[in-house]
Structure formats: C-alpha cells, structure tokens
Design an enzyme around this catalytic site. Structure first.
Site, PDB file in Angstrom:
ATOM      1  N   ASP A 113       4.177 -29.990  33.140  1.00 37.01           N
ATOM      2  CA  ASP A 113       2.956 -30.066  33.945  1.00 37.01           C
ATOM      3  C   ASP A 113       2.470 -31.502  34.048  1.00 37.01           C
ATOM      4  OD1 ASP A 113       3.097 -27.436  34.245  1.00 37.01           O
ATOM      5  OD2 ASP A 113       1.319 -26.924  33.050  1.00 37.01           O
ATOM      6  N   GLU A 122       4.176 -34.353  33.739  1.00 35.32           N
ATOM      7  CA  GLU A 122       5.017 -35.170  34.633  1.00 35.32           C
ATOM      8  C   GLU A 122       4.679 -34.861  36.086  1.00 35.32           C
ATOM      9  OE1 GLU A 122       9.240 -35.558  32.195  1.00 35.32           O
ATOM     10  OE2 GLU A 122       8.654 -33.635  33.016  1.00 35.32           O
ATOM     11  N   PHE A 123       4.525 -33.560  36.355  1.00 31.83           N
ATOM     12  CA  PHE A 123       4.222 -33.136  37.722  1.00 31.83           C
ATOM     13  C   PHE A 123       2.909 -33.779  38.182  1.00 31.83           C
ATOM     14  CE2 PHE A 123       2.378 -30.422  40.950  1.00 31.83           C
ATOM     15  CZ  PHE A 123       3.467 -30.126  41.764  1.00 31.83           C
ATOM     16  N   ASP A 124       1.893 -33.710  37.318  1.00 26.85           N
ATOM     17  CA  ASP A 124       0.587 -34.254  37.698  1.00 26.85           C
ATOM     18  C   ASP A 124       0.649 -35.761  37.896  1.00 26.85           C
ATOM     19  OD1 ASP A 124      -0.643 -31.830  37.739  1.00 26.85           O
ATOM     20  OD2 ASP A 124      -1.258 -31.919  35.643  1.00 26.85           O
ATOM     21  N   SER A 128      -5.442 -23.965  43.780  1.00 28.19           N
ATOM     22  CA  SER A 128      -5.160 -24.244  42.373  1.00 28.19           C
ATOM     23  C   SER A 128      -6.302 -25.108  41.842  1.00 28.19           C
ATOM     24  CB  SER A 128      -3.802 -24.893  42.216  1.00 28.19           C
ATOM     25  OG  SER A 128      -3.882 -26.240  42.543  1.00 28.19           O
ATOM     26  N   LEU A 129      -6.159 -25.627  40.653  1.00 23.13           N
ATOM     27  CA  LEU A 129      -7.229 -26.407  40.035  1.00 23.13           C
ATOM     28  C   LEU A 129      -6.746 -27.823  39.779  1.00 23.13           C
ATOM     29  CD1 LEU A 129      -8.359 -23.835  37.316  1.00 23.13           C
ATOM     30  CD2 LEU A 129      -9.667 -24.497  39.347  1.00 23.13           C
ATOM     31  N   GLU A 157     -13.799 -21.314  30.074  1.00 24.15           N
ATOM     32  CA  GLU A 157     -12.934 -20.146  29.909  1.00 24.15           C
ATOM     33  C   GLU A 157     -11.567 -20.609  29.442  1.00 24.15           C
ATOM     34  OE1 GLU A 157     -12.623 -18.148  33.662  1.00 24.15           O
ATOM     35  OE2 GLU A 157     -14.793 -18.220  33.961  1.00 24.15           O
ATOM     36  N   LYS A 197      -7.662 -21.001  29.880  1.00 24.27           N
ATOM     37  CA  LYS A 197      -6.757 -21.070  31.027  1.00 24.27           C
ATOM     38  C   LYS A 197      -5.498 -20.300  30.641  1.00 24.27           C
ATOM     39  CE  LYS A 197      -4.856 -24.263  34.385  1.00 24.27           C
ATOM     40  NZ  LYS A 197      -3.576 -23.599  34.535  1.00 24.27           N
ATOM     41  N   ASP A 224      -1.887 -18.781  30.886  1.00 23.88           N
ATOM     42  CA  ASP A 224      -0.675 -19.357  31.455  1.00 23.88           C
ATOM     43  C   ASP A 224       0.263 -18.254  31.949  1.00 23.88           C
ATOM     44  OD1 ASP A 224       1.116 -21.199  32.271  1.00 23.88           O
ATOM     45  OD2 ASP A 224       1.905 -21.666  30.287  1.00 23.88           O
ATOM     46  N   GLU A 268      -5.135 -13.386  36.053  1.00 20.10           N
ATOM     47  CA  GLU A 268      -3.822 -13.886  35.671  1.00 20.10           C
ATOM     48  C   GLU A 268      -2.995 -12.744  35.086  1.00 20.10           C
ATOM     49  OE1 GLU A 268      -3.788 -16.974  36.493  1.00 20.10           O
ATOM     50  OE2 GLU A 268      -2.112 -17.948  35.459  1.00 20.10           O
ATOM     51  N   TYR A 286     -12.410 -14.103  38.193  1.00 22.39           N
ATOM     52  CA  TYR A 286     -13.083 -14.623  39.395  1.00 22.39           C
ATOM     53  C   TYR A 286     -13.304 -13.476  40.365  1.00 22.39           C
ATOM     54  CZ  TYR A 286     -13.640 -18.021  43.318  1.00 22.39           C
ATOM     55  OH  TYR A 286     -14.089 -18.766  44.362  1.00 22.39           O
ATOM     56  N   LYS A 320     -16.043 -24.255  34.932  1.00 23.38           N
ATOM     57  CA  LYS A 320     -16.546 -23.864  36.249  1.00 23.38           C
ATOM     58  C   LYS A 320     -18.056 -24.059  36.293  1.00 23.38           C
ATOM     59  CE  LYS A 320     -13.061 -20.253  36.549  1.00 23.38           C
ATOM     60  NZ  LYS A 320     -12.765 -18.824  36.466  1.00 23.38           N
ATOM     61  N   LYS A 371      -6.038 -29.542  30.262  1.00 26.58           N
ATOM     62  CA  LYS A 371      -4.773 -29.058  29.709  1.00 26.58           C
ATOM     63  C   LYS A 371      -4.611 -29.526  28.260  1.00 26.58           C
ATOM     64  CE  LYS A 371      -1.948 -27.289  32.295  1.00 26.58           C
ATOM     65  NZ  LYS A 371      -1.212 -27.527  33.485  1.00 26.58           N
ATOM     66  N   CYS A 412      37.917 -23.751  17.227  1.00 23.35           N
ATOM     67  CA  CYS A 412      36.855 -22.758  17.110  1.00 23.35           C
ATOM     68  C   CYS A 412      36.343 -22.706  15.672  1.00 23.35           C
ATOM     69  CB  CYS A 412      37.367 -21.383  17.528  1.00 23.35           C
ATOM     70  SG  CYS A 412      36.164 -20.077  17.252  1.00 23.35           S
ATOM     71  N   CYS A 419      37.468 -19.140  14.210  1.00 19.37           N
ATOM     72  CA  CYS A 419      38.837 -18.658  14.009  1.00 19.37           C
ATOM     73  C   CYS A 419      39.890 -19.770  14.057  1.00 19.37           C
ATOM     74  CB  CYS A 419      39.171 -17.582  15.048  1.00 19.37           C
ATOM     75  SG  CYS A 419      39.369 -18.235  16.709  1.00 19.37           S
ATOM     76  N   CYS A 456      36.390 -20.707  23.166  1.00 21.92           N
ATOM     77  CA  CYS A 456      37.505 -20.300  22.317  1.00 21.92           C
ATOM     78  C   CYS A 456      38.321 -19.270  23.092  1.00 21.92           C
ATOM     79  CB  CYS A 456      36.989 -19.700  21.012  1.00 21.92           C
ATOM     80  SG  CYS A 456      38.285 -18.824  20.116  1.00 21.92           S
ATOM     81  N   CYS A 489      39.147 -13.437  17.728  1.00 22.44           N
ATOM     82  CA  CYS A 489      38.034 -14.233  17.193  1.00 22.44           C
ATOM     83  C   CYS A 489      36.867 -13.292  16.855  1.00 22.44           C
ATOM     84  CB  CYS A 489      37.643 -15.267  18.240  1.00 22.44           C
ATOM     85  SG  CYS A 489      36.295 -16.330  17.749  1.00 22.44           S
TER      86      CYS A 489
HETATM   87  S1  IVH Z   1     -10.166 -19.975  38.347  1.00 23.79           S
HETATM   88  C1  IVH Z   1     -10.608 -21.474  42.699  1.00 23.79           C
HETATM   89  N1  IVH Z   1      -9.929 -19.345  35.812  1.00 23.79           N
HETATM   90  O1  IVH Z   1      -4.819 -21.631  36.724  1.00 23.79           O
HETATM   91  C2  IVH Z   1     -10.391 -21.360  41.233  1.00 23.79           C
HETATM   92  N2  IVH Z   1      -7.970 -19.953  37.001  1.00 23.79           N
HETATM   93  O2  IVH Z   1      -3.952 -24.261  37.653  1.00 23.79           O
HETATM   94  C3  IVH Z   1      -9.580 -20.208  40.900  1.00 23.79           C
HETATM   95  N3  IVH Z   1      -5.910 -19.812  35.690  1.00 23.79           N
HETATM   96  O3  IVH Z   1      -4.274 -20.776  40.059  1.00 23.79           O
HETATM   97  C4  IVH Z   1      -8.976 -20.258  39.558  1.00 23.79           C
HETATM   98  N4  IVH Z   1      -6.851 -19.112  33.821  1.00 23.79           N
HETATM   99  O4  IVH Z   1      -3.749 -19.006  38.249  1.00 23.79           O
HETATM  100  C5  IVH Z   1      -9.290 -19.746  36.932  1.00 23.79           C
HETATM  101  N5  IVH Z   1      -9.867 -18.705  33.576  1.00 23.79           N
HETATM  102  C6  IVH Z   1      -9.234 -19.098  34.682  1.00 23.79           C
HETATM  103  C7  IVH Z   1      -7.836 -19.282  34.732  1.00 23.79           C
HETATM  104  C8  IVH Z   1      -7.237 -19.725  35.910  1.00 23.79           C
HETATM  105  C9  IVH Z   1      -5.717 -19.429  34.419  1.00 23.79           C
HETATM  106  C10 IVH Z   1      -4.840 -20.238  36.604  1.00 23.79           C
HETATM  107  C11 IVH Z   1      -4.934 -19.713  38.001  1.00 23.79           C
HETATM  108  C12 IVH Z   1      -4.970 -20.948  38.877  1.00 23.79           C
HETATM  109  C13 IVH Z   1      -4.330 -21.953  37.989  1.00 23.79           C
HETATM  110  C14 IVH Z   1      -4.687 -23.351  38.384  1.00 23.79           C
END
Ligand code: IVH
Length: 677
Positions: free
Chosen positions: A40, A42-44, A90-91, A116, A118, A120, A176, A229, A291, A315, A416, A419, A434, A440
């Site tokens: 995650d 690296e991606f970000d 997404s967030l 809250e 998160k 996975d 989720e 949500y 939130k 994260k 191997c 054997c 092998c 074996c």
């Molecule tokens: S709220 C518009 N709350 O995280 C906001 N998302 O990286 C809607 N996720 O796509 C998301 N736990 O799949 C929210 N307590 C939580 C969450 C959560 C996991 C996931 C969700 C979202 C992703 C974003």
C-alpha cells in the site's frame, strides 16, 4: 530557450507516463487478479509522485489516469453489473500524526471526528428496498459494480429483511466483507494440501471468495461483514455516529470500536490503543478511518474526484524485523517440486511468532543474495504471509554471524533432499524438481494424500498421519494399493481399531461412486486442477478416449494449453501409470462420465440465456445447471447476443426494457420446462 526547457522536462514527462502505466497495472493485479504486486505504501508513494507530476504538466491531463479514478474489479463473468446510486470512492491515506494534523486543519474548527477501525477486506454496498435486501454491489470501478447478492446472502450477520415500520423506503449500507483469520488459515491449509496456490492475505481470499459462482462454496468458507456507512434520502439523525447507532438498532453488524473524538490527541490515543489491540481481533485491519461526525459539515466539505474531504485513513506501519536465517531446508511436494524454506530465529511480528518463511525457488534466493548466517528482514505487510524482503549488510558486525557463513557461498542442492535423486530443472520453469516420482517418499505420500482429499476421492479416515503410517508399514505405495487394503491389515495397526478400520473401508467403498471428473482430478496429473479436470472430462467422457488424445487435440479444450496437454500425454505414456489405472479400473472406479457431468443434450447448444426474476418450480441455480447441462450458456446481462430470457416473476424493469429494445424473446418458466422435456 523553449527547447532547452522541454529537454530538461523530458525525463519527468516520461516518468509521468511510466507511473501511469505502472499504477494502472498494479490496480489490475490488485483488483482483478487478487495478486498485489506493490505494498500500500509503495502504491501511495507512486500515486503522490504522479499527482505532483500531473500538477506540473497540466497539458498531459488525462481523464483515464489512475489519479482520476479508483481501481476496478469489474469484468468477472456471471454477475450483473449495476450502476451505483452514489459513487463508491476510496479514502486518502495518511501515515503520521503530522498528516492527520494537516487534514484536521482544513476542517471547520472544533469539528468532531469519529474514529473507526479500517477493515482490510473489500467494500460492499447493500441496497434495501422496503426493508428487503435487493442488491449487494462490489465497488467495481467506483461507478458501477457487480451484484454478488447470492454470495452476500451466505453471511449470517447480514439481514435479508428488516421488519420495522420506521425505516425509509430505500437506504444503502456500505461496509467491508472479510474472511476471518481463522477461516483464512483453514482455507489456506486446505489449499496447501491440494497444492493449490495460497491466498496472500485474508483480503485476497475474501475477494476470490466473493466472486465464486457457487454460493454453497462461499457459505462453506464463512465470510463476515462489518458495516460503516449509511446513505439514502430521508435518513434519521444528523451525525454519522447516530446513523451507525440506528443501523445497529435495525439489526446491522456494526463494530463496537467506534469512538467520537474531540481533538488530535484523542485520535492518537485511539490509534495507539488499536495498533496493539487489533492483533486480538478475529479479522484483519490495516489502519483506522477518521470521519467528520456532523453530516452538514460533511456535505459542506464534499468530495474530490476520488475521495471524500470529510474522511481520511490512517495506515498502520507494516511490521519489519531483522532476524537470523539459521538454515535453509527443502520441502518436496507431491509433484516433486523442491521448495526452499527459511528457518529463522523466532521473531515477533504483527502479533504472531514467525520462524519459517518460504523462499519460493532458487532465483528468489539469488535475487536477495541471502545464505544461512545472514540477518534477514522479515516483513508482514498488510497482514500478508511473512516474507523475507532483504538482508542486513554482511560487514556490519552486529548483523552477520561470521561463524556460519564465513566465505561460504550458497548453492541450491543438486540432489533430492529426500531420496538423493539428481534434480532436474525444466526449461522455462523456476523450480527444481525430483524426477523420482515412484520412489521419492514425500511424492508417494503426497499423491496419496491428494487422491483421498475432499475435492478428489473424499475418503474419510485417511489423513496425513494414517497415510504415513500405512506407507511406513508397507501397506500403501501408490493410489491403487488403497483398494487392496483388507480389514485385518488396517485393524492390526497401532492406534487403529476395528471400528476405524471399518470406517476407512466404508470411505474407500464409497469413493467408487465418485464421478469421472473428480477421479481425473484425483489422479494428480501435473497442472490438472479441479476446474481443468472438469473441462477435460466434459469433452473426453471416458478415460479410453482421453488416453489416446494428442497434444493438439487436448489444446482444443478450453483452459488447456500446451504445457498441460503435454503433462497429460506424458502421464499416459508412463507404463507405471497405466498399470495403476488398470488396477483402479478393476477396483471399480468411475472411468466414464455420467450424463450429468457433460451436457445431457445439445438442445440449447450455442445459446446465451439470461435468467431473471423469481421462480416457482426450481431455484435459479437449478435452472442454471439445466441450461449448462443442455449445452447452453447462462449469462448475466442482456445484449443483442442473448438468445432468450428465462423470465420469472418480478423480472427487473431494466432488463425488461432492454429486452424489448433489442427484441429479445422472453420465455416463462413453464415454456422453458416444456422446451427441455
Ligand atoms: S468509509 C466515502 N469506513 O477502506 C468513504 N471505509 O481505502 C467510504 N474501509 O473503500 C469509506 N474500513 O472499503 C470506511 N470503517 C471504515 C472502513 C472503510 C475499511 C475501506 C473501504 C474503502 C477503503 C478505502
């Protein structure tokens, strides 16, 4: 001057394009293939860099850039694709107190923040109409998702119907879907026994599970869901927290870990608490979500193209530890593949003690340049199975253990470890193998274990230990020996009385009814998995025709490539296999397909049929099976290629309209059954 500038800019423009491609690819691997290639973080980092470059070069704006849309998991067959009522975003991610403070600064002063966990897993959107669950959509590309309601209905905590007068006509709950740790581990153990590829983490396992076409299998795996949500018009409450309380009252599964915070200190205390406490949770979490509590404030803050401004994720850092690589041992699988395994000085990582990690193959070891005695970095990122990601500098006195690796070079064994047979490496493959299939021990036992496993011959009572015992005692050397075992041979073994001997024999007897496709899978021909075996058995419905099939003929079967075809031909060219097959035939195994295995008729050959609505005489799954058994194809959505629609009660209005527009005929349940008769 202009030219000089563009020359300076050129590498950055190239970088921008490269990043777009890289992130697009990473999205595909993550969402479609369930095989993440980047962490995650690296991606970000790459995403941030791309955003910066796009800001620098506005002329390269592209609405298709990964910065402009969320990744997509669309494109799986068999589900109806539906447009989201509200886009599924997404967030934005953060990794430090500073980043959280930056975000808080942009909120209205004294805004309350709900913290809250998160979770996975993967997001799901549940639609309730008049209290009835009518759709369950995956995120898809954020604009439209796949309706996986049949699979979602296997989750016990998700209500199918809410019988209350005080609920709005329509609302949506998002949350989720997860595979709890315990279920994930059991599933992977089972897959390991079957030599199927393991899921890297519970998220991938949940994602793979949710897209299965077989709700029974989904139910068996045991998914769970947490909801976080609520959306819709005319919903009660003025804060996010109240809405979740309401949802809980209506019977939805809402986490207890939700807390309203007044400032960043309180947020950080919540993070500190859950960073350790989450290790005791039954499901995977990878951070927390913050939130804005007040819904009016949320609305005011609004959204960017991809994320809400009123929420942000924090994260948890991936855990990484240095530890000693004590020894490399080698495991020989049922197909003879030799897998190197790192034996580590035990180390605590994300709540578990790690002492072994796979090293995959020789190339992997070479690429990390590691050998026994090195101190290696072990990482468990995003709750992934622990992996070795690098080593410490050998010259660092604190890091290396000279006595063990002084001057020694590492080399992969050439015989191997079980054997002693010289190993071979097939061209184009990373694995050493092998070749001593029939002699074996782990290969012999592994083949028998595979043969009796649940998805193959499903012989109860013959577990790993019992097979090992029978092998040691000379009772079992190959799969055909199973059918020669006598009650007195089995009952004479320590730990096994007459009763368990009888059970084993009953299981063996019952296995003679296992259909041909599963027998073919059970034989353990290299790369012929469960699904491939089914496809082959459909085309070759007796072993006698399959035995003489050529590579070219086999390649004509869906999903069968030259490598699989060659493995099949090689299997039937081996005299030892032919002897075993002959003994199995004598024992009475099914070497011919029953009618139900392949199409029962070709009445629907070449037809694409959509099933819509509810039915009185058979379930949807039964109709689907009927269509396939008669050579037809069941498809999810109406197109001009659709032959007809099997229309039940309450067929969806959108489908009806589309069918009318395209002139696709509808058939009632009765008409269809008559046609099948
Ligand atoms: S709220 C518009 N709350 O995280 C906001 N998302 O990286 C809607 N996720 O796509 C998301 N736990 O799949 C929210 N307590 C939580 C969450 C959560 C996991 C996931 C969700 C979202 C992703 C974003």
């Amino acid at each position: 001057m202009m030219d000089l500038f563009s020359e300076i800019e050129e590498p950055e423009r190239e970088e921008l394009k490269r990043l777009r491609k890289e992130l697009e690819e990473a999205n595909y691997k993550y969402y479609v293939l369930n095989m993440p290639t980047l962490s995650d973080r690296e991606f970000d980092e790459k995403m941030h860099r791309l955003q910066a470059l796009e800001a620098q070069f506005p002329d390269l704006f592209d609405p298709k850039s990964p910065t402009q849309h969320v990744g997509s998991d669309l494109g799986k067959k068999g589900f109806e694709t539906v447009r989201h009522k509200y886009p599924m975003l997404s967030l934005a991610n953060s990794y430090s107190r500073e980043e959280i403070e930056d975000w808080v600064r942009k909120l209205p002063p004294n805004a309350e923040i709900v913290c809250e966990l998160k979770f996975d897993g993967l997001s799901i959107s549940l639609w309730y109409e008049h209290g009835v669950l009518v759709k369950a959509l995956t995120r898809g590309d954020g604009v439209q998702g796949d309706d996986v309601i049949a699979n979602i209905k296997t989750i016990p905590s998700i209500p199918w119907r809410i019988d209350r007068a005080d609920i709005p006509d329509f609302f949506e709950l998002r949350g989720e879907v997860l595979l709890p740790w315990e279920r994930f581990e059991a599933l992977n153990k089972e897959r390991e026994e079957q030599e199927e590829p393991l899921f890297a983490n519970p998220r991938n396992a949940a994602s793979g599970t949710l897209k299965l076409q077989d709700p029974k299998e989904v139910a068996r795996r045991g998914l769970e869901a947490y909801l976080y949500y609520m959306l819709g018009d005319n919903l009660p409450g003025t804060t996010h927290y109240e809405r979740l309380e309401t949802a809980k009252e209506w019977g939805f599964h809402i986490s207890d870990a939700i807390k309203v915070c007044k400032n960043v200190d309180e947020v950080m205390a919540y993070i500190a608490y859950w960073d350790t406490e989450r290790k005791n949770l039954p499901v995977a979490t990878d951070g927390i979500v913050l939130k804005v509590n007040n819904l009016a404030q949320q609305e005011e803050l609004g959204f960017t193209a991809k994320t809400p401004r009123w929420a942000i994720a924090y994260k948890f850092p991936a855990e990484k530890q240095l530890t000693l690589l004590k020894e490399i041992t080698y495991q020989v699988g049922r197909t003879g593949v030799v897998t190197p395994v790192a034996n580590l000085e035990p180390v605590q990582l994300s709540g578990t003690i790690v002492q072994r990690a796979t090293l995959h193959n020789e190339d992997f070891i070479k690429s990390l340049d590691i050998r026994p005695g090195d101190r290696v970095w072990v990482e468990k990122g995003g709750e992934i199975i622990p992996k070795i990601v690098g080593r410490a500098d050998r010259n660092d006195e604190m890091s290396a253990t000279p006595s063990l690796n002084d001057g020694m070079m590492y080399s992969f064994p050439d015989v191997c470890p079980e054997c002693g047979t010289p190993l071979v490496r097939v061209e184009g493959e990373a694995a050493w193998r092998c070749p001593n299939e029939a002699g074996c021990p782990p290969q012999i036992k592994g083949k028998i274990e595979h043969f009796v496993s649940r998805k193959a011959m499903n012989i109860d009572g013959l577990g790993e230990e019992t097979i090992d015992l029978f092998y040691q005692k000379g009772l079992l050397h190959n799969i055909a020996d199973i059918y020669d075992m006598k009650l007195e041979d089995i009952a004479a073994q320590e730990r096994l009385g007459e009763k368990s001997a009888q059970n084993i024999l009953a299981g063996i007897e019952a296995s003679k009814q296992v259909p041909w496709a599963r027998v073919l899978f059970a034989l353990g021909i290299r790369m012929v998995g469960e699904t491939t075996a089914k496809k082959i058995a459909r085309v070759y419905n007796t072993i006698d025709t399959l035995q003489w099939a050529t590579v070219e003929q086999l390649c004509a079967i869906e999903d069968v490539g030259p490598q699989i075809a060659e493995n099949i031909v090689a299997y039937f060219n081996d005299m030892r296999n032919l002897e075993i097959l002959e003994r199995l035939r004598q024992a009475g195994l099914q070497f011919e397909g029953e009618a139900a295995e392949g199409p029962q008729s070709d009445k629907l050959a070449g037809m694409s049929i959509v099933i819509s609505g509810t039915f009185a005489h058979h379930s949807r799954d039964e109709y689907k099976a009927m269509i396939e058994a008669n050579g037809g194809k069941n498809v999810g959505s109406v197109s001009k290629k659709t032959s007809f629609i099997l229309a039940g009660e309450n067929m969806g209005p959108e489908k009806r309209k589309k069918a009318e527009d395209l002139g696709i005929p509808l058939k009632t349940e009765e008409e269809f059954l008559e046609m099948m008769n």
